[in-house]
Design an enzyme around this catalytic site. Structure first.
Site, PDB file in Angstrom:
ATOM      1  N   ASP A  19       0.810  -1.224   0.000  1.00 25.49           N
ATOM      2  CA  ASP A  19       0.000   0.000   0.000  1.00 25.49           C
ATOM      3  C   ASP A  19       0.840   1.269   0.000  1.00 25.49           C
ATOM      4  O   ASP A  19       0.444   2.299   0.554  1.00 25.49           O
ATOM      5  CB  ASP A  19      -0.982  -0.010   1.200  1.00 25.49           C
ATOM      6  N   GLU A  20       2.008   1.210  -0.634  1.00 24.37           N
ATOM      7  CA  GLU A  20       2.889   2.389  -0.704  1.00 24.37           C
ATOM      8  C   GLU A  20       2.427   3.388  -1.758  1.00 24.37           C
ATOM      9  O   GLU A  20       2.902   4.527  -1.786  1.00 24.37           O
ATOM     10  CB  GLU A  20       4.325   1.970  -1.071  1.00 24.37           C
ATOM     11  N   GLY A  21       1.549   2.941  -2.650  1.00 24.02           N
ATOM     12  CA  GLY A  21       1.139   3.811  -3.751  1.00 24.02           C
ATOM     13  C   GLY A  21       1.864   3.456  -5.042  1.00 24.02           C
ATOM     14  O   GLY A  21       1.994   4.299  -5.925  1.00 24.02           O
ATOM     15  N   HIS A  47      -4.554  -2.095  -5.475  1.00 23.95           N
ATOM     16  CA  HIS A  47      -4.133  -0.703  -5.417  1.00 23.95           C
ATOM     17  C   HIS A  47      -5.076   0.125  -6.265  1.00 23.95           C
ATOM     18  O   HIS A  47      -5.580  -0.312  -7.289  1.00 23.95           O
ATOM     19  CB  HIS A  47      -2.674  -0.532  -5.860  1.00 23.95           C
ATOM     20  N   THR A 130      -4.960 -12.110   3.073  1.00 23.53           N
ATOM     21  CA  THR A 130      -6.101 -11.478   2.413  1.00 23.53           C
ATOM     22  C   THR A 130      -7.212 -12.495   2.123  1.00 23.53           C
ATOM     23  O   THR A 130      -8.278 -12.121   1.643  1.00 23.53           O
ATOM     24  CB  THR A 130      -5.659 -10.815   1.089  1.00 23.53           C
ATOM     25  N   GLN A 242       2.369  -6.635  -3.713  1.00 22.33           N
ATOM     26  CA  GLN A 242       2.752  -6.589  -2.295  1.00 22.33           C
ATOM     27  C   GLN A 242       4.052  -5.792  -2.136  1.00 22.33           C
ATOM     28  O   GLN A 242       4.257  -4.850  -2.856  1.00 22.33           O
ATOM     29  CB  GLN A 242       2.859  -8.003  -1.716  1.00 22.33           C
ATOM     30  N   THR A 356      -9.989  -3.275  -0.273  1.00 22.14           N
ATOM     31  CA  THR A 356     -10.985  -4.328  -0.421  1.00 22.14           C
ATOM     32  C   THR A 356     -11.411  -4.881   0.930  1.00 22.14           C
ATOM     33  O   THR A 356     -12.594  -4.987   1.226  1.00 22.14           O
ATOM     34  CB  THR A 356     -10.412  -5.488  -1.268  1.00 22.14           C
ATOM     35  N   ARG A 359      -9.836  -3.508   6.276  1.00 25.85           N
ATOM     36  CA  ARG A 359      -9.148  -3.613   7.561  1.00 25.85           C
ATOM     37  C   ARG A 359      -8.352  -2.338   7.836  1.00 25.85           C
ATOM     38  O   ARG A 359      -7.811  -1.731   6.910  1.00 25.85           O
ATOM     39  CB  ARG A 359      -8.177  -4.804   7.540  1.00 25.85           C
ATOM     40  N   ARG A 361      -5.256  -0.178   8.532  1.00 25.30           N
ATOM     41  CA  ARG A 361      -3.818  -0.403   8.317  1.00 25.30           C
ATOM     42  C   ARG A 361      -3.056   0.075   9.539  1.00 25.30           C
ATOM     43  O   ARG A 361      -3.306   1.185  10.028  1.00 25.30           O
ATOM     44  CB  ARG A 361      -3.351   0.357   7.081  1.00 25.30           C
TER      45      ARG A 361
END
Ligand code: IMP
Length: 487
Positions: A19-21, A47, A130, A242, A356, A359, A361
């Protein structure tokens, strides 16, 4: 005359825990490449990228999808969920993007079968996966057979031996369901009933068959396909899923994903020899995050935050629940002595919840010790940093400063390596540096002149600690909320 000057490949990887972009940076540069190839993972957390004014969540389709001239490829090292891929293709097409004649799937990529998803849900809760069957699909790839059953099925086999492979998919699901009923995985009858009803064999098989009809024409039988494209002069962008902190070898098992995320995995998965790899770029978030369990040295609130975020497997403290409980005192929480509160406030203010899974982070501070190791081992030549705008909020914290991790101490002694053993890494304490922070909002900055000197000093400090230049920084979620610092 055909072009005989070979092309090249560049590799983009997430350096932290996801999830760094990555998607938005890949999207920014995709126009420079003829092909975007995804080299590991399956339908992971996803993403988001902006397409034609809509936010779309990509899981398996490479992020280059928004550039109509870029071809897309799902490489050999991936595992693919066909029904989810079809749903994703429909979503992408519904916002006006065409994938027709642009997407290929390697014949060597493995099919995520329904029994993989069942196994993930029935057995992997302690990792906080996930739940998409990714780990069991990779496990099957290494296992290959279980007695007379082929547990790994590749796309090439689906195309060449369709009926035999569907019979095997069904057999694998029936055997796994029998084990579920025999309480091999859990004694909890509620869970067993729930999973058994979700995994209705006829429905699952029907879904698989319908989706196969839609994707079978995408399967590319040639293992040298990407290499041939490079040799014919094309430029290929390799996109990792990931992130490095979740690498199956160099992360902290079992709290990792099941594939090799780094540069070695990228070359193996795509069949591209090293001489064609030009640069590897790393993407990091200035407020790194982690979803699922696992050690996270720079986490706001440490293990208290891990417990808070993973309560009820991540389902308890959703965005709505956190907003309802803490929404009225965010300012006080941000200024609190208690770092758990700082982390919760930052998460709510910056919307850090799974695209999705929803949750929460787990949030942490920039960790240059981790980034240095991740960049060195992957030969990263340049960094893209997301969420520079979020650092403005740290002006409201007790220190009125950006605190970054520049070293690790184990049992009171500074260490020059990062342990990959989960229990050892949990004993590591961060060593911090404090840097001045600006007070105004910089969201949407596009030019270096719009960045305060404190932001540039943070970039410089990261470059010094990590030893790699920062190419650009994100200043907001939109595509143009970005400042290019170097070419
Ligand atoms: P799996 O990849 O579903 O097996 O999950 C293994 C670990 O990786 C869990 O902690 C997940 O939360 C994490 N993970 C997997 N995909 C992503 C992602 O795209 N972003 C962030 N974390 C992820």
């Amino acid at each position: 005359m055909p072009n005989t000057t070979p092309g090249h490949a560049d590799n983009f990887i997430g350096l932290e825990w996801g999830d760094e972009g990555k998607g938005r940076f890949v999207d920014l540069v995709a126009h420079k490449y003829d092909v975007t190839a995804r080299h590991n993972g399956g339908p992971n957390a996803g993403h988001s990228v902006q397409a034609n004014g809509h936010d779309i969540a990509l899981h398996q389709i490479p992020s280059g999808v928004c550039n109509p001239n870029t071809r897309l490829y799902i490489a050999s090292g991936c595992v693919v969920d066909m029904p989810l891929l079809v749903r994703e293709l429909q979503e992408v097409e519904s916002v006006g993007l065409s994938v027709q004649n642009r997407l290929g799937i390697s014949a060597q990529a493995s099919v995520i079968q329904p029994h993989h998803v069942l196994l993930d849900k029935a057995t992997m809760a302690a990792v906080g996966t996930t739940g998409k069957g990714i780990g069991p699909a990779y496990a099957s790839k290494s296992l290959r057979v279980e007695g007379d059953r082929k547990v790994d099925i590749r796309f090439g086999e689906m195309v060449d031996d369709t009926e035999a492979m569907f019979a095997m998919v069904e057999k694998n699901l029936r055997v796994t369901l029998d084990r579920l009923h025999a309480k091999v995985f859990t004694d909890d009858t509620e869970i067993i009933q729930k999973l058994a009803s979700e995994f209705d064999v006829a429905r699952q098989m029907n879904q698989m068959r319908c989706s196969f009809e839609k994707v079978k024409m995408l399967v590319d039988p040639d293992p040298l396909s990407l290499l041939k494209k490079i040799r014919s002069g094309l430029a290929i962008l390799l996109e990792g899923a990931q992130a490095w902190g979740l690498d199956v070898t160099y992360g902290t098992p079992p709290f990792v994903t099941a594939s090799n995320i780094g540069v070695g995995g990228a070359l193996n998965s795509t069949g591209i020899p090293p001489e064609y790899l030009r640069n590897t770029y790393g993407v990091a978030k200035l407020t790194p995050s982690r979803v699922g369990y696992g050690p996270f040295v720079s986490e706001y609130g440490g293990t208290l935050s891990e417990e808070h975020c993973m309560a009820d497997d991540g389902r308890k403290n959703t965005k709505e629940a956190e907003k309802a409980q803490y929404g009225s005192r965010l300012k006080d929480m941000l200024a609190a002595d208690n770092y758990l509160e700082v982390g919760i406030a930052l998460r709510i203010m910056t919307g850090e919840y799974g695209v999705t899974s929803k949750r929460p982070r787990r949030l942490g501070e920039t960790d240059t010790k981790h980034l240095k190791a991740a960049t060195q081992i992957n030969g990263v030549k340049g960094l893209y940093l997301s969420k520079m705008d979020v650092l403005s909020l740290l002006h409201q914290t007790r220190h009125k400063a950006v605190r970054i991790v520049t070293g690790y101490a184990l049992d009171g002694k500074s260490i020059d390596y990062i342990p990959t053993n989960d229990t050892t890494l949990r004993r590591v304490k961060p060593i911090h540096d404090y840097l001045p922070v600006w007070a105004h909002d910089i969201t949407g900055a596009q030019n270096i002149k719009e960045l305060p000197p404190e932001a540039l000093a943070i970039v410089q400090k990261i470059e010094e600690e990590v030893g790699v230049p920062v190419i650009g920084v994100g200043t907001g979620p939109e595509r143009d909320q970005y400042v290019q610092l170097k070419n």
